[in-house]
Design a protein around this motif. Sequence first.
Motif, PDB file in Angstrom:
ATOM      1  N   TYR A   1     -52.694 -60.476   3.510  1.00 55.95           N
ATOM      2  CA  TYR A   1     -53.466 -61.501   4.214  1.00 55.95           C
ATOM      3  C   TYR A   1     -52.616 -62.132   5.311  1.00 55.95           C
ATOM      4  CZ  TYR A   1     -57.031 -61.286   0.579  1.00 55.95           C
ATOM      5  OH  TYR A   1     -58.026 -60.859  -0.280  1.00 55.95           O
ATOM      6  N   THR A   2     -53.245 -62.434   6.436  1.00 54.65           N
ATOM      7  CA  THR A   2     -52.532 -63.088   7.528  1.00 54.65           C
ATOM      8  C   THR A   2     -52.561 -64.606   7.390  1.00 54.65           C
ATOM      9  OG1 THR A   2     -54.527 -63.009   8.912  1.00 54.65           O
ATOM     10  CG2 THR A   2     -52.948 -61.195   9.140  1.00 54.65           C
ATOM     11  N   SER A   3     -53.445 -65.124   6.541  1.00 53.06           N
ATOM     12  CA  SER A   3     -53.520 -66.568   6.316  1.00 53.06           C
ATOM     13  C   SER A   3     -52.332 -67.012   5.467  1.00 53.06           C
ATOM     14  CB  SER A   3     -54.825 -66.941   5.608  1.00 53.06           C
ATOM     15  OG  SER A   3     -55.950 -66.553   6.367  1.00 53.06           O
TER      16      SER A   3
ATOM     17  N   THR B   1     -44.425 -60.449   4.322  1.00 58.55           N
ATOM     18  CA  THR B   1     -45.310 -60.474   5.488  1.00 58.55           C
ATOM     19  C   THR B   1     -45.128 -59.189   6.285  1.00 58.55           C
ATOM     20  OG1 THR B   1     -43.610 -61.542   6.846  1.00 58.55           O
ATOM     21  CG2 THR B   1     -45.081 -62.998   5.612  1.00 58.55           C
ATOM     22  N   GLY B   2     -45.641 -59.183   7.520  1.00 57.12           N
ATOM     23  CA  GLY B   2     -45.472 -58.038   8.392  1.00 57.12           C
ATOM     24  C   GLY B   2     -44.024 -57.627   8.517  1.00 57.12           C
TER      25      GLY B   2
END
Length: 281
Positions: A234-236, A193-194
Amino acid sequence: MPVASRPYRFSGKLWMRFGSSWYVCTASLIKKGVLITAAHCVHNYGRGAAGWANEVRWYPANYTSTGGPWGYYSGVNWNIPTVYYNGTDTCQSGATGVVCNNDIATVRLAPKGGVYAGTTMGGWYGYGWNGYSYLATPVFGNATVAQITQIGYPVAIDNGYQMLRGDSYGKYIALTGSNGKLLKNTQLGSAMTGGSSGGPWLVNFGTAPVVTGSASLGNAAVRNVVVGVTSWGYTSVGINVQGASWFGQNAEFPNAAYGSYGAGNIGFMVNYTCTGAPAYC
């Protein structure tokens, strides 16, 4: 402590200060005093002189909330492609500044006690371009793929303190960008993730095995080669895909050679960085 061993320790956590706020990414050594990371880690797309990070620090082999065994190295300066700086890069329609051709950056690191980070770390990664180690194969629907090791510090996992490794097939993707030019990316399956942004995508990761008998390593004899850096995801929750700008020739950087430093975007960036300050390289 595995992260402090070679070749893991050539990667580290990147802290960037924009104004009074600190953010995190990942970066890795490709020269004794030069990091490779994502442009969006050190600059806000298209904002020109107002877009730069004010301060950059790199913690090699970070593994706790306070860093790693070598503390941190301070960035002297950080460089990005002009098309990212002024907001004219080839990007995917609807994802301008996110899924683009040239989301890559270099950072020069100040030596500590007159010694560059790569000398202290005992080396650095190589880098490749134009599909180094990729293979077109019918097994994956005639896709061009490479087995890629991804390293990063995703903040959603272990608070971003721990270096994580992922291994996946990366697939070369080419499509028409919003400006009508060819957009080149690699996509792979990843749960990062980020915070993983800017982390290296490596082929032939690890130490070279001892080969006996009739076995042959082929191109795998050249180890630890960066062919991209994490650019987007993707943020989802549940869509475990991330992407990277393709290292090599593209619409913005068409040359097959920039000095002696390689082709396309990566060749240009390393040539610019090293020619301007050869002591770091």
